[in-house]
Design a protein around this motif. Structure first.
Motif, PDB file in Angstrom:
ATOM      1  N   GLU A 206      -0.231   0.181   6.351  1.00 19.45           N
ATOM      2  CA  GLU A 206      -1.658   0.359   6.113  1.00 19.45           C
ATOM      3  C   GLU A 206      -2.134  -0.094   4.741  1.00 19.45           C
ATOM      4  O   GLU A 206      -3.209   0.303   4.289  1.00 19.45           O
ATOM      5  CB  GLU A 206      -2.044   1.816   6.364  1.00 19.45           C
ATOM      6  CG  GLU A 206      -1.822   2.205   7.809  1.00 19.45           C
ATOM      7  CD  GLU A 206      -2.254   3.616   8.129  1.00 19.45           C
ATOM      8  OE1 GLU A 206      -2.402   4.441   7.200  1.00 19.45           O
ATOM      9  OE2 GLU A 206      -2.446   3.892   9.315  1.00 19.45           O
ATOM     10  N   GLY A 207      -1.362  -0.929   4.072  1.00 17.41           N
ATOM     11  CA  GLY A 207      -1.766  -1.439   2.773  1.00 17.41           C
ATOM     12  C   GLY A 207      -1.026  -2.713   2.458  1.00 17.41           C
ATOM     13  O   GLY A 207      -0.452  -3.348   3.344  1.00 17.41           O
ATOM     14  N   ILE A 208      -1.047  -3.077   1.190  1.00 12.97           N
ATOM     15  CA  ILE A 208      -0.263  -4.216   0.711  1.00 12.97           C
ATOM     16  C   ILE A 208       0.704  -3.705  -0.338  1.00 12.97           C
ATOM     17  O   ILE A 208       0.458  -2.666  -0.963  1.00 12.97           O
ATOM     18  CB  ILE A 208      -1.144  -5.349   0.125  1.00 12.97           C
ATOM     19  CG1 ILE A 208      -1.981  -4.853  -1.057  1.00 12.97           C
ATOM     20  CG2 ILE A 208      -2.009  -5.975   1.203  1.00 12.97           C
ATOM     21  CD1 ILE A 208      -2.720  -5.948  -1.808  1.00 12.97           C
ATOM     22  N   ASP A 209       1.807  -4.401  -0.523  1.00 12.93           N
ATOM     23  CA  ASP A 209       2.772  -4.056  -1.558  1.00 12.93           C
ATOM     24  C   ASP A 209       2.794  -5.159  -2.605  1.00 12.93           C
ATOM     25  O   ASP A 209       2.825  -6.343  -2.260  1.00 12.93           O
ATOM     26  CB  ASP A 209       4.173  -3.891  -0.975  1.00 12.93           C
ATOM     27  CG  ASP A 209       4.295  -2.677  -0.067  1.00 12.93           C
ATOM     28  OD1 ASP A 209       3.427  -1.781  -0.144  1.00 12.93           O
ATOM     29  OD2 ASP A 209       5.261  -2.619   0.706  1.00 12.93           O
ATOM     30  N   ILE A 210       2.755  -4.750  -3.862  1.00 14.00           N
ATOM     31  CA  ILE A 210       2.836  -5.683  -4.983  1.00 14.00           C
ATOM     32  C   ILE A 210       4.062  -5.290  -5.792  1.00 14.00           C
ATOM     33  O   ILE A 210       4.092  -4.229  -6.410  1.00 14.00           O
ATOM     34  CB  ILE A 210       1.569  -5.636  -5.859  1.00 14.00           C
ATOM     35  CG1 ILE A 210       0.318  -5.918  -5.007  1.00 14.00           C
ATOM     36  CG2 ILE A 210       1.682  -6.626  -7.017  1.00 14.00           C
ATOM     37  CD1 ILE A 210      -0.991  -5.631  -5.711  1.00 14.00           C
ATOM     38  N   SER A 211       5.100  -6.131  -5.742  1.00 17.26           N
ATOM     39  CA  SER A 211       6.354  -5.855  -6.445  1.00 17.26           C
ATOM     40  C   SER A 211       6.229  -6.214  -7.917  1.00 17.26           C
ATOM     41  O   SER A 211       5.521  -7.155  -8.274  1.00 17.26           O
ATOM     42  CB  SER A 211       7.496  -6.679  -5.840  1.00 17.26           C
ATOM     43  OG  SER A 211       7.725  -6.282  -4.525  1.00 17.26           O
TER      44      SER A 211
ATOM     45  N   PHE B  36      -0.712  -0.389  -2.199  1.00 15.52           N
ATOM     46  CA  PHE B  36      -2.157  -0.273  -2.406  1.00 15.52           C
ATOM     47  C   PHE B  36      -2.865  -0.244  -1.063  1.00 15.52           C
ATOM     48  O   PHE B  36      -2.695  -1.141  -0.248  1.00 15.52           O
ATOM     49  CB  PHE B  36      -2.654  -1.449  -3.258  1.00 15.52           C
ATOM     50  CG  PHE B  36      -4.135  -1.450  -3.495  1.00 15.52           C
ATOM     51  CD1 PHE B  36      -4.720  -0.517  -4.341  1.00 15.52           C
ATOM     52  CD2 PHE B  36      -4.951  -2.384  -2.875  1.00 15.52           C
ATOM     53  CE1 PHE B  36      -6.087  -0.519  -4.563  1.00 15.52           C
ATOM     54  CE2 PHE B  36      -6.318  -2.399  -3.105  1.00 15.52           C
ATOM     55  CZ  PHE B  36      -6.891  -1.461  -3.949  1.00 15.52           C
ATOM     56  N   GLU B  37      -3.652   0.819  -0.842  1.00 13.96           N
ATOM     57  CA  GLU B  37      -4.423   0.948   0.394  1.00 13.96           C
ATOM     58  C   GLU B  37      -5.907   0.979   0.089  1.00 13.96           C
ATOM     59  O   GLU B  37      -6.336   1.480  -0.951  1.00 13.96           O
ATOM     60  CB  GLU B  37      -4.049   2.235   1.147  1.00 13.96           C
ATOM     61  CG  GLU B  37      -2.669   2.218   1.726  1.00 13.96           C
ATOM     62  CD  GLU B  37      -2.373   3.432   2.590  1.00 13.96           C
ATOM     63  OE1 GLU B  37      -3.317   4.163   2.994  1.00 13.96           O
ATOM     64  OE2 GLU B  37      -1.183   3.655   2.871  1.00 13.96           O
ATOM     65  N   TYR B  38      -6.655   0.474   1.043  1.00 10.76           N
ATOM     66  CA  TYR B  38      -8.106   0.417   0.989  1.00 10.76           C
ATOM     67  C   TYR B  38      -8.598   1.042   2.281  1.00 10.76           C
ATOM     68  O   TYR B  38      -8.184   0.626   3.363  1.00 10.76           O
ATOM     69  CB  TYR B  38      -8.492  -1.052   0.858  1.00 10.76           C
ATOM     70  CG  TYR B  38      -9.931  -1.416   1.069  1.00 10.76           C
ATOM     71  CD1 TYR B  38     -10.955  -0.661   0.532  1.00 10.76           C
ATOM     72  CD2 TYR B  38     -10.264  -2.560   1.777  1.00 10.76           C
ATOM     73  CE1 TYR B  38     -12.270  -1.038   0.716  1.00 10.76           C
ATOM     74  CE2 TYR B  38     -11.574  -2.952   1.954  1.00 10.76           C
ATOM     75  CZ  TYR B  38     -12.571  -2.177   1.430  1.00 10.76           C
ATOM     76  OH  TYR B  38     -13.869  -2.548   1.607  1.00 10.76           O
TER      77      TYR B  38
ATOM     78  N   SER C  76       4.386  -8.707  -1.951  1.00 15.77           N
ATOM     79  CA  SER C  76       5.633  -8.701  -1.185  1.00 15.77           C
ATOM     80  C   SER C  76       5.474  -8.238   0.255  1.00 15.77           C
ATOM     81  O   SER C  76       6.387  -8.415   1.054  1.00 15.77           O
ATOM     82  CB  SER C  76       6.678  -7.843  -1.897  1.00 15.77           C
ATOM     83  OG  SER C  76       6.199  -6.530  -2.081  1.00 15.77           O
ATOM     84  N   SER C  77       4.347  -7.628   0.591  1.00 17.75           N
ATOM     85  CA  SER C  77       4.132  -7.195   1.964  1.00 17.75           C
ATOM     86  C   SER C  77       2.639  -7.113   2.252  1.00 17.75           C
ATOM     87  O   SER C  77       1.863  -6.634   1.425  1.00 17.75           O
ATOM     88  CB  SER C  77       4.792  -5.832   2.190  1.00 17.75           C
ATOM     89  OG  SER C  77       4.745  -5.486   3.541  1.00 17.75           O
ATOM     90  N   PHE C  78       2.255  -7.592   3.445  1.00 17.73           N
ATOM     91  CA  PHE C  78       0.853  -7.617   3.847  1.00 17.73           C
ATOM     92  C   PHE C  78       0.477  -6.391   4.678  1.00 17.73           C
ATOM     93  O   PHE C  78       1.329  -5.652   5.154  1.00 17.73           O
ATOM     94  CB  PHE C  78       0.564  -8.877   4.673  1.00 17.73           C
ATOM     95  CG  PHE C  78       0.591 -10.142   3.875  1.00 17.73           C
ATOM     96  CD1 PHE C  78      -0.497 -10.525   3.115  1.00 17.73           C
ATOM     97  CD2 PHE C  78       1.707 -10.960   3.884  1.00 17.73           C
ATOM     98  CE1 PHE C  78      -0.484 -11.690   2.376  1.00 17.73           C
ATOM     99  CE2 PHE C  78       1.736 -12.130   3.156  1.00 17.73           C
ATOM    100  CZ  PHE C  78       0.632 -12.494   2.402  1.00 17.73           C
TER     101      PHE C  78
END
Length: 173
Positions: free
Chosen positions: A68-73, A148-150, A56-58
């Motif tokens: 600073e991460g991605i979002d997975i809904s 989620f951040e890497y 849902s977000s890059f």
């Protein structure tokens, strides 16, 4: 060089350099990552996605601020898994992130935020695919999702889509 094929690469092509040799997506890589000019040099084992759901977000600018991460809904209670083996170095609440887990891997770290429930405790060794938390909406969050951040070992954020396996495009009915 092996070029990642993900949704993000359609907009921003990125190269994944694996010891200067050709590699197929099914190859299991060895450990150790080094960063140079935004590219990853060295070998890593193939990670897995941390959860199921909708991306849902890059990584990058969002609402005029750095994301600073991605979002997975997903649904509340959806399992969250360790993307690689590592050691849990933080398990608790963080301002803005709510219930959060940070795992130290060989050469990088990952952060899993906005959890409903934390399963993996600090100083615990986890294996790839081990359930570490449940998706929620804790902290500053509008809906249930995993942030989620890497990051490099120095804490420099990197685009998680450069680490994770290529996305599969699903057609909607």
């Amino acid at each position: 060089m092996y070029v990642l094929s993900s949704i993000k690469t359609l907009l921003f092509p990125c190269l994944f350099v694996v010891s200067g040799c050709m590699s197929s997506p099914n190859t299991s890589f060895k450990k150790s990552i080094r960063f140079k000019n935004g590219l990853f040099y060295g070998n890593i084992k193939k990670p897995i996605w941390p959860t199921s759901g909708r991306l849902s977000s890059f990584f990058g600018k969002r609402w005029g601020r750095k994301h600073e991460g991605i979002d997975i809904s997903g649904k509340i209670g959806t399992p969250i898994y360790a993307t690689q083996k590592g050691k849990v170095i933080f398990s608790g609440s963080k301002r803005g992130y709510g219930k959060t887990i940070i795992i130290l891997h060989d050469g990088y770290r990952t952060q899993y935020a906005h959890c409903k429930k934390i399963i993996a405790e600090k100083n615990r060794e986890v294996v790839k695919g081990e359930r570490i938390a449940l998706m929620g909406s804790s902290g500053r969050s509008l809906d249930p999702h995993l942030h989620f951040e890497y990051q490099s070992l120095e804490g420099v954020p990197r685009d998680p889509l450069l680490l994770l396996p290529p996305l599969k495009l699903l057609s909607q009915p």
